[in-house]
Design a protein around this motif. Structure first.
Motif, PDB file in Angstrom:
ATOM      1  N   LEU A 460       0.858  -4.781  11.671  1.00 57.31           N
ATOM      2  CA  LEU A 460       1.699  -5.535  10.741  1.00 57.31           C
ATOM      3  C   LEU A 460       3.174  -5.247  10.962  1.00 57.31           C
ATOM      4  N   VAL A 461       3.532  -3.989  11.025  1.00 54.96           N
ATOM      5  CA  VAL A 461       4.941  -3.623  11.188  1.00 54.96           C
ATOM      6  C   VAL A 461       5.471  -4.123  12.525  1.00 54.96           C
ATOM      7  N   GLY A 462       4.665  -3.994  13.581  1.00 53.74           N
ATOM      8  CA  GLY A 462       5.114  -4.422  14.892  1.00 53.74           C
ATOM      9  C   GLY A 462       5.441  -5.899  14.950  1.00 53.74           C
ATOM     10  N   PHE A 463       4.543  -6.722  14.473  1.00 54.34           N
ATOM     11  CA  PHE A 463       4.787  -8.163  14.548  1.00 54.34           C
ATOM     12  C   PHE A 463       5.815  -8.614  13.520  1.00 54.34           C
ATOM     13  N   ALA A 567      14.222  -0.684   5.716  1.00 49.78           N
ATOM     14  CA  ALA A 567      14.046  -1.064   4.309  1.00 49.78           C
ATOM     15  C   ALA A 567      13.833  -2.563   4.182  1.00 49.78           C
ATOM     16  N   ASP A 568      14.619  -3.355   4.908  1.00 45.26           N
ATOM     17  CA  ASP A 568      14.458  -4.808   4.853  1.00 45.26           C
ATOM     18  C   ASP A 568      13.078  -5.220   5.364  1.00 45.26           C
ATOM     19  N   LEU A 569      12.664  -4.644   6.489  1.00 50.79           N
ATOM     20  CA  LEU A 569      11.362  -4.975   7.069  1.00 50.79           C
ATOM     21  C   LEU A 569      10.238  -4.619   6.105  1.00 50.79           C
ATOM     22  N   SER A 570      10.294  -3.406   5.565  1.00 56.26           N
ATOM     23  CA  SER A 570       9.208  -2.960   4.690  1.00 56.26           C
ATOM     24  C   SER A 570       9.175  -3.737   3.385  1.00 56.26           C
ATOM     25  N   ALA A 571      10.346  -4.113   2.866  1.00 55.75           N
ATOM     26  CA  ALA A 571      10.365  -4.907   1.632  1.00 55.75           C
ATOM     27  C   ALA A 571       9.724  -6.272   1.865  1.00 55.75           C
ATOM     28  N   ASP A 572      10.025  -6.884   3.001  1.00 60.95           N
ATOM     29  CA  ASP A 572       9.446  -8.186   3.315  1.00 60.95           C
ATOM     30  C   ASP A 572       7.942  -8.065   3.536  1.00 60.95           C
ATOM     31  N   LEU A 573       7.526  -7.015   4.222  1.00 67.61           N
ATOM     32  CA  LEU A 573       6.101  -6.813   4.475  1.00 67.61           C
ATOM     33  C   LEU A 573       5.354  -6.495   3.184  1.00 67.61           C
TER      34      LEU A 573
END
Length: 744
Positions: A460-463, A567-573
């Motif tokens: 998930l994080v990678g894509f 933080a931006d990536l994790s919030a969106d995920l």
């Protein structure tokens, strides 16, 4: 009422296309009939390897006559308008139209159109050829000098129409030189001659006499029953396989079930490899010995022939092929065990996982480090979790998995066991792919859980990092399935995990250490980074660092920029996980809007606690106290919004106790103060039912306040204070959830 029988006889239709083709024929013909006013009572499609057929019951003998009035132009309209009207109405002269008078619009022409219905046979003869020529085969071919494209060469068309008490009429039409008739053909080898048929019952009976079972479901039932009986005779159990049964029923018109034998020495191969070999190469079923629980050295095959020798030659031929394939499988199995799983890992460096995410080796390193970091929170031994993660995908490079990709993971378990590795490592090799669907089981062993979570979170994080997110119905990397897998693993194992810091930790090696060099210990304490405010704060801080000049340490700038990106990536995920969680809880009977209401609070990344809050909130809102309090909350918030918009101000509590002049507002203020403390204490203790019970104490004071107090008092300071008191109601409920997001 008359019935229609249509059969399209051809060379062998691929088994994988048959069911879809039967559905398509039924849908296309019946839709076309209904569009032309020919309603029917029922329809059933049939399919065998060599024929596609349809029976439509209860059709009328002809279309109904149509009588309608068509309104035309005004009397005295231009000639062009009159001619257009005549053409549309099918009239030759304006004298054939009648004149009607409208008190408002004046005189205008009206044509009374009468169209007699056509015989159903004419309609069928018109629609069927078009359907045949445009039939939606996934793949089709053209042969000879004709223009028709069909899945395999079409040889004949049968089409009859009539009632049970009369000889049916043959509907004559032609498609690419093939003229429809009442003739079909039996089994290719057992009864290949031409057969004249009248209607459905006649067609079914004569085909069965000619060694063709036309009904697909009957063929499947016959195969399954005969296979079970034959296994029982030999003291064995059939291992049922619905997909294989579907495929075999599409390969035979007259199924004959036979049993074959292979050498017992091949039973040293894992059962799953034997089954995959026999299934893939010869479309045969395997059998279990109930005394051992292992496979027996026998197989079930389904022939399309009733051979004069009882099938001995057919069994012998299949046995030779199966022995050859099992010899290959045994060679692969023996060869694979000569190389340790650990020794295979170096090859992953030459295999690309994704062009933007690097090699498989880099991905395995990420999963291993994340599994180690997750292990203490799951109850797994960190070193064992890391080792299991490093070896979990090693079987992808084995010969057996290369031949049978569906055995990945399972073969890893077998190889790990053969090497004498820890049972937890063997189990994790198989289970880290799970769950692969809503019906698949969830891993429960701690090491397996750590590796499964690390694998799915890295995906998930990678894509997400390379902006390859699911869009609409497109999800080429199965990210929705991975997200649902994370949710199910966490909830089914009742894991307490703060996902935000885990997602940030997983993003570190993907975003690159050049951007972010924070220590993992720091990351796992950044629990509030889901809040967009914090993300914005980090971004602003990084800009200030950049503006500070050349003396600013580059490491500080990179660290803060990296935190902002993570933080931006994790919030969106997390928002994506929230959407999947809504789907998951809705299927379990919970309300999706309550997931939104809980997720709207800052720092909500513990899925188990979110679901517990949602369950408690739903139970509370189903009570009278909950419904009335929600109504009072909405009244308070609506007043606040209106007044804040009008004044261009934000009336944030707390209210000034010295300006509470009415007993009702004094009681409300006191109740809010008491409830806030009780709710906070209950939430801190994760007793959400108690939190809801405490919140229910606001119901009475809120109702009394609105009955006795005028919020918009003429005294400006009193009005502001009361608006702040309303804000305290909002503030008290937000310890539980954002009530603004609750529907209904």
């Amino acid at each position: 009422m008359p019935d229609l029988l249509l059969e399209l006889f051809s060379e062998e239709i691929p088994a994988r296309m048959q069911a879809q083709a039967a559905d398509a024929l039924r849908r296309l013909v019946t839709d076309a009939l209904v569009e032309r006013g020919l309603l029917y009572e029922g329809a059933k499609a049939f399919v065998t390897p060599r024929r596609l057929a349809l029976a439509v019951h209860g059709l009328p003998g002809r279309q109904s006559d149509v009588r309608e009035e068509r309104k035309g132009p005004r009397v005295g309209a231009p000639e062009a308008a009159l001619q257009g009207f005549l053409k549309a109405a099918g009239l030759t002269s304006i004298d054939q139209a009648k004149v009607q008078t409208d008190p408002k619009k004046g005189d205008f022409y009206v044509a009374r159109v009468e169209r007699p219905g056509r015989p159903t046979t004419e309609v069928i003869a018109e629609i069927v050829p078009d359907i045949i020529r445009s039939f939606p085969w996934p793949k089709s071919m053209r042969w000879g000098s004709g223009t028709l494209r069909w899945v395999r060469p079409l040889q004949s068309i049968l089409c009859t129409f009539g009632t049970e008490i009369e000889d049916p009429e043959v509907i004559r039409f032609e498609v690419d030189g093939i003229v429809a008739s009442n003739v079909t053909y039996g089994h290719r080898f057992l009864a290949p001659g031409a057969i004249e048929v009248r209607r459905l019952e006649d067609w079914l009976a004569k085909l069965e006499a000619a060694k063709v079972i036309a009904d697909r479901d009957r063929r499947k039932a016959a195969i399954l029953a005969d296979a079970k009986d034959l296994a029982l005779v030999h003291g064995l159990e059939l291992i049922e396989d619905e997909a294989l049964l579907d495929e075999i029923s599409g390969l035979v018109e007259w199924p004959v079930v036979l049993m074959g034998v292979f050498e017992a020495a091949f039973l040293d191969i894992p059962d799953e490899v034997i089954r995959a070999t026999i299934r893939a190469n010869q479309k045969c079923f395997v059998l279990r010995d109930p005394r051992t629980g292992r496979l027996a050295n026998r197989f079930i095959l389904v022939s399309n022939l009733a051979a004069s020798d009882g099938g001995a030659q057919i069994v012998a031929g299949n046995g030779r092929v199966i022995r050859a394939r099992l010899s290959d499988a045994k060679f692969f199995w023996d060869t694979d065990r000569r190389t340790k799983l650990e020794d295979r890992l170096a090859r992953f460096a030459q295999i690309t996982f994704h062009e933007k995410l690097g090699s498989q080796a880099a991905r395995i390193d990420r999963i291993a480090l994340l599994a180690r970091a997750l292990a203490p929170q799951i109850g797994a031994e960190p070193g064992l979790a890391e080792q299991a993660a490093r070896l979990a995908k090693a079987d992808l490079l084995t010969e057996v998995v290369g031949e049978f990709p569906e055995l990945q993971g399972l073969m890893g378990r077998y190889y790990a066991q053969a090497e004498g590795l820890a049972p937890e490592i063997a189990a994790a090799s198989e289970e880290h792919y799970k769950p692969q669907g809503p019906a698949d089981r969830v891993p429960t062993a701690p090491v397996s859980v750590a590796v499964a979570l690390a694998d799915k979170i890295d995906t998930l994080v990678g894509f997400w990092a390379i902006d390859e997110k699911p869009t609409g119905s497109k999800d080429p990397y199965a990210l929705r399935r991975a997200a649902l897998g994370v949710i199910r693993i966490v909830l089914d194992n009742r894991l307490r995990l703060k996902l935000q810091p885990i997602l940030i930790e997983a993003s570190r090696p993907i975003l690159g250490e050049a951007h972010y060099d924070a220590h993992p210990h720091d990351v796992f304490h950044l629990e509030s980074l889901a809040d967009k405010v914090v993300s914005d704060l980090l971004r602003n801080l990084s800009r200030r660092l950049v503006k500070a000049g050349p003396d600013t340490p580059p490491g500080d700038i990179a660290r803060v920029e990296g935190l902002s990106m993570a933080a931006d990536l994790s919030a969106d995920l997390l928002a994506f996980l929230a959407e999947r969680l809504k789907v998951h809880v809705r299927e379990r009977g919970a309300r999706h809007d309550l997931v939104d209401a809980v997720f709207a609070l800052p720092g909500q990344d513990d899925l188990l606690m979110i679901v517990r809050r949602v369950e408690a909130l739903q139970s509370f809102l189903e009570t009278e106290d909950g419904r009335i309090l929600l109504a009072g909350y909405r009244r308070a918030v609506n007043i606040l919004r209106i007044e804040e918009k009008k004044d261009g101000a934000r009336y944030a509590g707390p209210a000034d106790a010295r300006r509470l002049v009415e007993p009702a507002e004094e009681r409300l203020a006191a109740a809010i103060e008491t409830v806030k403390g009780q709710v906070a204490e209950a939430v801190a203790g994760e007793d959400f039912a108690a939190a809801m019970a405490a919140l229910s104490h606001l119901r009475g004071p809120v109702d009394a306040f609105f009955e006795a107090v005028t919020v918009n008092a003429t005294d400006g300071e009193l009005r502001v204070n009361r608006l702040r008191l309303l804000d305290e109601i909002r503030d008290a409920t937000r310890v539980i959830a954002d009530f603004d997001r609750i529907e209904g």
